[in-house]
Design an enzyme around this catalytic site. Structure first.
Site, PDB file in Angstrom:
ATOM      1  N   SER A 148       0.722  -1.137   0.034  1.00 11.74           N
ATOM      2  CA  SER A 148      -0.060   0.253   0.050  1.00 11.74           C
ATOM      3  C   SER A 148       0.813   1.259  -0.063  1.00 11.74           C
ATOM      4  O   SER A 148       2.067   1.138   0.448  1.00 11.74           O
ATOM      5  CB  SER A 148      -0.845  -0.121   1.353  1.00 11.74           C
ATOM      6  OG  SER A 148      -1.547   1.243   1.399  1.00 11.74           O
ATOM      7  N   TYR A 156      -1.911  -0.412  10.402  1.00  8.06           N
ATOM      8  CA  TYR A 156      -2.154  -1.177   9.045  1.00  8.06           C
ATOM      9  C   TYR A 156      -0.979  -0.505   8.052  1.00  8.06           C
ATOM     10  O   TYR A 156      -0.446  -1.419   7.309  1.00  8.06           O
ATOM     11  CB  TYR A 156      -3.440  -0.360   8.272  1.00  8.06           C
ATOM     12  CG  TYR A 156      -3.581  -0.721   6.931  1.00  8.06           C
ATOM     13  CD1 TYR A 156      -4.078  -2.034   6.283  1.00  8.06           C
ATOM     14  CD2 TYR A 156      -3.097   0.400   5.814  1.00  8.06           C
ATOM     15  CE1 TYR A 156      -4.215  -2.057   4.900  1.00  8.06           C
ATOM     16  CE2 TYR A 156      -3.362   0.123   4.587  1.00  8.06           C
ATOM     17  CZ  TYR A 156      -3.841  -1.146   4.151  1.00  8.06           C
ATOM     18  OH  TYR A 156      -4.148  -1.411   2.763  1.00  8.06           O
TER      19      TYR A 156
HETATM   20  P1  NAP Z   1     -11.504  -5.685   0.009  1.00  9.64           P
HETATM   21  O1  NAP Z   1     -12.202  -5.162  -1.111  1.00  9.64           O
HETATM   22  O2  NAP Z   1     -11.878  -5.656   1.417  1.00  9.64           O
HETATM   23  O3  NAP Z   1     -11.357  -7.297  -0.248  1.00  9.64           O
HETATM   24  C1  NAP Z   1     -10.597  -8.045   0.629  1.00  9.64           C
HETATM   25  C2  NAP Z   1     -10.548  -9.581   0.185  1.00  9.64           C
HETATM   26  O4  NAP Z   1      -9.551 -10.351   0.866  1.00  9.64           O
HETATM   27  C3  NAP Z   1     -12.067 -10.280   0.444  1.00  9.64           C
HETATM   28  O5  NAP Z   1     -12.101 -11.261  -0.617  1.00  9.64           O
HETATM   29  C4  NAP Z   1     -11.670 -10.938   1.831  1.00  9.64           C
HETATM   30  O6  NAP Z   1     -12.633 -12.061   1.663  1.00  9.64           O
HETATM   31  C5  NAP Z   1     -10.183 -11.449   1.438  1.00  9.64           C
HETATM   32  N1  NAP Z   1      -9.598 -11.690   3.057  1.00  9.64           N
HETATM   33  C6  NAP Z   1      -9.663 -10.771   4.018  1.00  9.64           C
HETATM   34  N2  NAP Z   1      -9.025 -11.496   4.924  1.00  9.64           N
HETATM   35  C7  NAP Z   1      -8.792 -12.693   4.696  1.00  9.64           C
HETATM   36  C8  NAP Z   1      -7.927 -13.791   5.056  1.00  9.64           C
HETATM   37  N3  NAP Z   1      -7.630 -13.562   6.484  1.00  9.64           N
HETATM   38  N4  NAP Z   1      -8.024 -14.805   4.561  1.00  9.64           N
HETATM   39  C9  NAP Z   1      -8.399 -14.956   3.341  1.00  9.64           C
HETATM   40  N5  NAP Z   1      -8.963 -14.041   2.580  1.00  9.64           N
HETATM   41  C10 NAP Z   1      -9.131 -12.791   3.236  1.00  9.64           C
HETATM   42  O7  NAP Z   1      -9.728  -5.353  -0.159  1.00  9.64           O
HETATM   43  P2  NAP Z   1      -9.186  -4.515  -1.303  1.00  9.64           P
HETATM   44  O8  NAP Z   1      -9.428  -3.154  -1.038  1.00  9.64           O
HETATM   45  O9  NAP Z   1      -9.478  -5.144  -2.474  1.00  9.64           O
HETATM   46  O10 NAP Z   1      -7.812  -4.540  -0.777  1.00  9.64           O
HETATM   47  C11 NAP Z   1      -6.912  -5.679  -1.366  1.00  9.64           C
HETATM   48  C12 NAP Z   1      -5.267  -5.473  -1.070  1.00  9.64           C
HETATM   49  O11 NAP Z   1      -5.129  -4.198  -1.475  1.00  9.64           O
HETATM   50  C13 NAP Z   1      -5.011  -5.399   0.417  1.00  9.64           C
HETATM   51  O12 NAP Z   1      -3.749  -5.939   0.705  1.00  9.64           O
HETATM   52  C14 NAP Z   1      -5.005  -3.886   0.678  1.00  9.64           C
HETATM   53  O13 NAP Z   1      -4.141  -3.747   1.845  1.00  9.64           O
HETATM   54  C15 NAP Z   1      -4.410  -3.363  -0.506  1.00  9.64           C
HETATM   55  N6  NAP Z   1      -4.840  -1.884  -0.585  1.00  9.64           N
HETATM   56  C16 NAP Z   1      -6.036  -1.483  -0.964  1.00  9.64           C
HETATM   57  C17 NAP Z   1      -6.309  -0.062  -0.912  1.00  9.64           C
HETATM   58  C18 NAP Z   1      -7.548   0.230  -1.331  1.00  9.64           C
HETATM   59  O14 NAP Z   1      -7.797   1.693  -1.271  1.00  9.64           O
HETATM   60  N7  NAP Z   1      -8.678  -0.253  -1.490  1.00  9.64           N
HETATM   61  C19 NAP Z   1      -5.347   0.817  -0.959  1.00  9.64           C
HETATM   62  C20 NAP Z   1      -3.876   0.152  -0.684  1.00  9.64           C
HETATM   63  C21 NAP Z   1      -3.394  -0.928  -0.561  1.00  9.64           C
HETATM   64  P3  NAP Z   1     -14.145 -12.349   1.689  1.00  9.64           P
HETATM   65  O15 NAP Z   1     -14.774 -11.564   0.260  1.00  9.64           O
HETATM   66  O16 NAP Z   1     -14.699 -13.646   1.950  1.00  9.64           O
HETATM   67  O17 NAP Z   1     -14.594 -11.218   2.689  1.00  9.64           O
END
Ligand code: NAP
Length: 249
Positions: free
Chosen positions: A143, A157
């Site tokens: 991130s 985080y």
């Molecule tokens: P998201 O929409 O909240 O989706 C998270 C996914 O991870 C979901 O499919 C969830 O499963 C799964 N998950 C969470 N904890 C888990 C675990 N312990 N074991 C297995 N699966 C798990 O998240 P996102 O925003 O796409 O984020 C994806 C990545 O990008 C992360 O590493 C996050 O830190 C990074 N990121 C995101 C942003 C942002 O602005 N969104 C910015 C910087 C970095 P379920 O569907 O079953 O709940």
């Protein structure tokens, strides 16, 4: 030849976009997720409609036994893994240092750091030349918070993502003669459900004007960078990271 990828947290958000993009590029995909069966089933339908195989695997990637069982199941049902996208992570509601406690830190680091290490270990055991593998690629989703520290909001985080950047650097060097490239992507503010889990569903719209590009990003825009780092187009890159952050760095 069809390649086989594992995307952790592939049921929603960035992971979902990556899983679909990989399927468009002829990968068979194991989509891991934690609990949302409906979202995961939808991804599977869309991948199969693209003519690729999709295996769903519901597992908590912070749990070592579940991780090992998942990789064994991929061996059995899909075949030789050549790509891992370490993506699943969580964000918890905003706090400052005064409110940090052991329980929260354990949950945060277990979900966001231990999980990446455990999945990377299992991938290396299958990909590295010294283990009889044929090479492969790992992308760690970090991130931009790793660089800003996310003060007054998500310091814990952000620290987990700093650890992931270090994992990318060090593992890339461990694997540099083993046929396994390891790179990272640092998304900025991306429209996904994660912000609701972090206590502010509308956060991207609240702060997007602070970004040089003046808008939030899409999961699909992040997926393109991840695909690039998995593909042979980035064959000379390892230990590198790409920011996908609208100009904030
Ligand atoms: P998201 O929409 O909240 O989706 C998270 C996914 O991870 C979901 O499919 C969830 O499963 C799964 N998950 C969470 N904890 C888990 C675990 N312990 N074991 C297995 N699966 C798990 O998240 P996102 O925003 O796409 O984020 C994806 C990545 O990008 C992360 O590493 C996050 O830190 C990074 N990121 C995101 C942003 C942002 O602005 N969104 C910015 C910087 C970095 P379920 O569907 O079953 O709940």
């Amino acid at each position: 030849m069809t390649k086989i990828a594992l995307v952790t947290g592939g049921g929603r958000g960035i992971g979902r976009a990556v899983a679909l993009l990989l399927a468009r590029h002829d990968y068979d995909v194991c989509v891991n997720y934690l609990s949302n069966d409906v979202a995961a089933e939808q991804v599977k339908l869309e991948i199969e409609a693209l003519g690729q195989r999709c295996m769903l695997y519901k597992a908590d990637v912070s749990d070592e036994q579940q991780v090992v069982a998942m990789f064994n199941s991929i061996d059995e049902h899909l075949g030789k893994l050549s790509a891992l996208v370490n993506n699943a992570a969580l964000m918890l509601p905003q706090l400052t240092i005064e409110s940090v406690n052991q329980e929260r830190l354990t949950q945060m680091f277990s979900s966001n750091v231990n999980s990446y290490f455990l999945c990377a270990r299992e991938a290396v055991l299958r990909m590295a030349f010294k283990h009889g593998g044929e090479g492969g690629a790992i992308v760690n989703v970090s991130s931009l918070a790793a660089l800003t520290g996310s003060p007054n909001e998500y310091l814990d985080y952000a620290a987990t993502k700093g650890a992931i950047d270090t994992l990318t650097t060090g593992l890339a060097r461990e694997m540099s003669r083993e046929g396994v490239r390891v790179n990272g992507v640092r998304p900025g503010l991306i429209y996904t459900d994660m912000h609701a889990d972090g206590g502010e569903a509308g956060r991207v719209d609240r702060v997007k004007e602070n970004l040089p590009l003046g808008r939030g990003g899409t999961p699909e825009e992040v997926a393109e960078a991840i695909y690039f780092l998995l593909s042979e187009k980035s064959a000379f890159s390892t230990g590198d990271s790409i920011n996908v952050s609208g100009g904030l760095n």
